[in-house]
Write an enzyme that holds these catalytic residues in place. Structure first.
Site, PDB file in Angstrom:
ATOM      1  N   SER A   1       5.018 -13.195  -2.822  1.00 49.61           N
ATOM      2  CA  SER A   1       4.127 -12.837  -1.862  1.00 49.61           C
ATOM      3  C   SER A   1       3.207 -13.939  -2.103  1.00 49.61           C
ATOM      4  O   SER A   1       2.079 -13.541  -3.330  1.00 49.61           O
ATOM      5  CB  SER A   1       3.307 -11.897  -2.984  1.00 49.61           C
ATOM      6  OG  SER A   1       4.254 -10.595  -1.943  1.00 49.61           O
ATOM      7  N   LEU A   2       3.170 -14.986  -1.260  1.00 49.83           N
ATOM      8  CA  LEU A   2       1.907 -16.051  -1.920  1.00 49.83           C
ATOM      9  C   LEU A   2       0.607 -15.248  -0.723  1.00 49.83           C
ATOM     10  O   LEU A   2      -0.787 -15.387  -1.673  1.00 49.83           O
ATOM     11  CB  LEU A   2       2.891 -17.329  -1.105  1.00 49.83           C
ATOM     12  CG  LEU A   2       2.264 -18.763  -1.982  1.00 49.83           C
ATOM     13  CD1 LEU A   2       2.686 -18.337  -2.784  1.00 49.83           C
ATOM     14  CD2 LEU A   2       2.532 -19.006  -0.799  1.00 49.83           C
TER      15      LEU A   2
ATOM     16  N   GLY B   1       4.859  -0.776  -4.607  1.00 50.88           N
ATOM     17  CA  GLY B   1       4.592  -1.288  -5.809  1.00 50.88           C
ATOM     18  C   GLY B   1       5.477  -2.442  -6.011  1.00 50.88           C
ATOM     19  O   GLY B   1       5.386  -3.336  -5.345  1.00 50.88           O
ATOM     20  N   GLU B   2       5.415  -2.988  -7.652  1.00 46.84           N
ATOM     21  CA  GLU B   2       5.835  -4.441  -7.609  1.00 46.84           C
ATOM     22  C   GLU B   2       7.056  -4.201  -8.437  1.00 46.84           C
ATOM     23  O   GLU B   2       7.250  -3.957  -9.701  1.00 46.84           O
ATOM     24  CB  GLU B   2       4.698  -5.608  -8.474  1.00 46.84           C
ATOM     25  CG  GLU B   2       5.160  -6.513  -8.652  1.00 46.84           C
ATOM     26  CD  GLU B   2       5.861  -6.821  -8.931  1.00 46.84           C
ATOM     27  OE1 GLU B   2       5.084  -7.532  -7.037  1.00 46.84           O
ATOM     28  OE2 GLU B   2       7.003  -8.087  -8.489  1.00 46.84           O
TER      29      GLU B   2
ATOM     30  N   CYS C   1       1.520   0.454   7.342  1.00 45.70           N
ATOM     31  CA  CYS C   1       0.295   0.366   6.718  1.00 45.70           C
ATOM     32  C   CYS C   1      -0.004  -0.883   5.680  1.00 45.70           C
ATOM     33  O   CYS C   1      -1.086  -0.492   5.869  1.00 45.70           O
ATOM     34  CB  CYS C   1      -0.189   1.634   6.949  1.00 45.70           C
ATOM     35  SG  CYS C   1       0.743   2.279   5.379  1.00 45.70           S
TER      36      CYS C   1
ATOM     37  N   CYS D   1      13.777   0.224   3.917  1.00 50.92           N
ATOM     38  CA  CYS D   1      12.715  -0.765   2.985  1.00 50.92           C
ATOM     39  C   CYS D   1      12.425   0.246   1.442  1.00 50.92           C
ATOM     40  O   CYS D   1      11.782   1.525   1.862  1.00 50.92           O
ATOM     41  CB  CYS D   1      11.519  -1.117   3.861  1.00 50.92           C
ATOM     42  SG  CYS D   1       9.919  -1.432   2.286  1.00 50.92           S
TER      43      CYS D   1
ATOM     44  N   GLU E   1       7.534   6.139  -0.182  1.00 49.98           N
ATOM     45  CA  GLU E   1       8.026   5.867   0.866  1.00 49.98           C
ATOM     46  C   GLU E   1       8.962   5.089   1.336  1.00 49.98           C
ATOM     47  O   GLU E   1       9.397   4.279   0.278  1.00 49.98           O
ATOM     48  CB  GLU E   1       6.421   5.693   2.163  1.00 49.98           C
ATOM     49  CG  GLU E   1       5.655   6.994   2.260  1.00 49.98           C
ATOM     50  CD  GLU E   1       4.260   6.436   2.646  1.00 49.98           C
ATOM     51  OE1 GLU E   1       4.198   5.045   3.592  1.00 49.98           O
ATOM     52  OE2 GLU E   1       2.807   6.568   2.907  1.00 49.98           O
TER      53      GLU E   1
ATOM     54  N   ASN F   1      -1.846  -5.800   9.075  1.00 48.45           N
ATOM     55  CA  ASN F   1      -1.850  -4.182   9.837  1.00 48.45           C
ATOM     56  C   ASN F   1      -3.720  -3.390   8.792  1.00 48.45           C
ATOM     57  O   ASN F   1      -3.177  -3.606   8.029  1.00 48.45           O
ATOM     58  CB  ASN F   1      -0.423  -3.506   9.030  1.00 48.45           C
ATOM     59  CG  ASN F   1       1.017  -4.175   9.120  1.00 48.45           C
ATOM     60  OD1 ASN F   1       0.570  -4.123  10.566  1.00 48.45           O
ATOM     61  ND2 ASN F   1       1.536  -4.636   8.889  1.00 48.45           N
TER      62      ASN F   1
ATOM     63  N   SER G   1      11.040  -8.622  -2.995  1.00 51.51           N
ATOM     64  CA  SER G   1       9.690  -8.706  -3.275  1.00 51.51           C
ATOM     65  C   SER G   1       8.925  -8.378  -3.998  1.00 51.51           C
ATOM     66  O   SER G   1       8.417  -7.696  -4.447  1.00 51.51           O
ATOM     67  CB  SER G   1       9.027  -7.892  -2.126  1.00 51.51           C
ATOM     68  OG  SER G   1       8.025  -8.624  -1.112  1.00 51.51           O
TER      69      SER G   1
ATOM     70  N   CYS H   1      -4.461  -4.517   0.802  1.00 50.25           N
ATOM     71  CA  CYS H   1      -3.202  -3.212   0.396  1.00 50.25           C
ATOM     72  C   CYS H   1      -3.269  -2.040   0.011  1.00 50.25           C
ATOM     73  O   CYS H   1      -3.852  -1.948  -0.776  1.00 50.25           O
ATOM     74  CB  CYS H   1      -2.033  -4.188  -0.672  1.00 50.25           C
ATOM     75  SG  CYS H   1      -0.537  -3.113  -0.977  1.00 50.25           S
TER      76      CYS H   1
ATOM     77  N   CYS I   1       0.683   1.180  -6.689  1.00 53.76           N
ATOM     78  CA  CYS I   1       0.506   0.472  -7.514  1.00 53.76           C
ATOM     79  C   CYS I   1      -0.768  -0.818  -8.338  1.00 53.76           C
ATOM     80  O   CYS I   1      -1.461  -0.113  -7.799  1.00 53.76           O
ATOM     81  CB  CYS I   1       1.037  -0.588  -6.184  1.00 53.76           C
ATOM     82  SG  CYS I   1       1.122  -2.618  -6.916  1.00 53.76           S
TER      83      CYS I   1
ATOM     84  N   CYS J   1      -3.995  -5.355  -4.532  1.00 56.14           N
ATOM     85  CA  CYS J   1      -4.208  -6.784  -4.221  1.00 56.14           C
ATOM     86  C   CYS J   1      -5.385  -6.345  -2.693  1.00 56.14           C
ATOM     87  O   CYS J   1      -5.033  -4.963  -2.412  1.00 56.14           O
ATOM     88  CB  CYS J   1      -2.975  -7.157  -3.402  1.00 56.14           C
ATOM     89  SG  CYS J   1      -1.692  -7.839  -4.980  1.00 56.14           S
TER      90      CYS J   1
END
Ligand code: SAH
Length: 391
Positions: free
Chosen positions: A254-255, A199-200, A373, A109, A96, A330, A231, A123, A116, A120
């Site tokens: 991303s903390l 994804g990372e 989302c 984005c 997406e 979200n 990110s 997520c 991924c 997390c």
């Protein structure tokens, strides 16, 4: 279904690869530059459009290569103008992208992996599993396709959106069609690109870097480095490599937790790369002019959104000069957390702000189409908090 891959795709190749192709055709190196500009600056849809190449070169290229972007299979239009695109790739994997219009800028984005592997806890992408890394053309093609659609839409005065809002997303809205207006070509400047989708990116380093270079290249998409944000959870060896790039994008980390203990509960990657090492690396990262490191912090009701967490975050970031972006969760049925209360967000924000940490709260966008989302995350709509008063 798209046809199985036949010829290799010209789109997504870097300068070196194009150089080899033109050398193979017995042509001088400047031909590779011409092709590069056609692919990424002018975003030609066919080799036939590359009119400053000789007919012979065009024929040889068209015989051996395809030129294509990933296929858009669904579009979801939100009331607020956000559009979510679903791309289907050759092997059936889907990814997406989200287009977010604002008054003075437009943001895209994009995704770098199908699924991924990081898992997390909050997520959706992680919950839905990992398929594979995207190739450079699949990453860059999201940007090309979304820019192209935004431009066609503008040229059509928005009439197209009503016709294409069918599909699996909620919230398609009829818009009035206007008479055709002409729009200037949309090159570079007004666009922000955020690598914050599925994804990372730093687990798909090679492809991501090829894409980043073409995005920032003045002969490519020409997105200013400070307007391109990557990110990451902080994959340290890859982050170190990215620092060596001659031109780097802006950085978001991303903390999501102020301590190692809590972070490892939410993000298994903490066991591999320590929160303090990640922050130290981010502080050394050569940020583009006009940019700043952003620390993203998803607020989960009752889990990481209490005043004690805010104070711990202040201590964690003491001496670092990044800014914090608070992101109210979200929610989704699959996500085992609740969003924070409004009071919790305000209080968290106040504590950071009083400690003179620059903080903003992200306003959700495209909620009616599930664009926000958690699979796809939007870098716009940040509401700045008033500057703290000096004590
Ligand atoms: N892997 C990268 C990029 C993708 S995630 C990274 O982790 O930074 C992009 C952002 O979306 C991250 O900050 C992530 O934590 C956030 N996000 C994921 N799920 C979310 C959710 N349900 N609600 C709000 N933000 C979410």
């Amino acid at each position: 279904m798209p046809l199985p891959p036949g010829k290799p795709n010209l789109f997504g190749l870097d300068r070196a690869a194009l150089g080899e192709i033109v050398a193979g055709l017995g042509e001088p190196p400047y031909r590779a530059e011409q092709i590069y500009r056609w692919l990424y600056r002018r975003r030609a849809r066919a080799v036939a459009e590359m009119t400053d190449l000789t007919k012979g070169i065009r024929e040889a290229l068209a015989a051996a290569y395809d030129l294509r972007w990933p296929e858009v299979v669904e579009r979801g239009h939100s009331q607020d103008g956000t559009i979510k695109y679903l791309f289907r790739l050759d092997d059936g994997a889907t990814v997406e992208s989200v287009y977010i219009p604002e008054d003075r800028r437009r943001t895209i984005c994009i995704s770098t992996q199908a699924g991924c592997p990081l898992q997390c806890a909050f997520c959706l992408t992680g919950i839905s599993g990992y398929k594979r890394n995207l190739k450079p053309w699949e990453i860059l093609g999201q940007v090309a396709a979304v820019m192209h659609e935004a431009r066609s839409e503008r040229e059509r005065g928005g009439a197209q959106s009503a016709a294409t809002s069918e599909g699996g997303f909620r919230g398609g809205r009829e818009r009035p069609s206007h008479s055709r207006v002409s729009a200037p070509p949309e090159i570079g400047k007004a666009w922000n690109v955020v690598v914050m989708g599925m994804g990372e990116p730093l687990l798909n380093y090679e492809s991501t870097v090829i894409a980043l270079r073409a995005l920032m290249d003045p002969d490519g998409f020409a997105v200013a480095p400070r307007k391109l944000t990557l990110s990451t959870v902080g994959i340290l060896p890859a982050l170190e490599k990215l620092m060596q790039e001659p031109v780097r994008p802006n950085l978001a980390i991303s903390l999501h937790a102020p301590t190692k203990e809590l972070r490892r509960e939410l993000m298994p990657i903490e066991d591999r790369y320590d929160i303090k090492d990640v922050i130290a690396a981010a502080q050394r990262y050569p940020i583009p002019r006009g940019g700043a490191v952003t620390y993203e912090y998803v607020l989960l009701g009752g889990v990481n959104d209490q005043p004690a967490h805010a104070r711990a975050l202040v201590r964690l970031l003491a001496g670092s000069n990044g800014k914090v972006n608070l992101i109210p969760l979200n929610p989704a049925p699959e996500i085992p957390f609740a969003p924070p209360t409004r009071e919790a967000v305000d209080e968290f924000c106040r504590i950071l702000s009083e400690a003179r940490v620059t903080v903003s709260v992200r306003r959700p966008r495209g909620q009616d189409i599930l664009a926000a989302c958690g699979q796809l995350h939007l870098k716009r709509g940040e509401v700045p908090v008033p500057a703290p008063v000096a004590p």
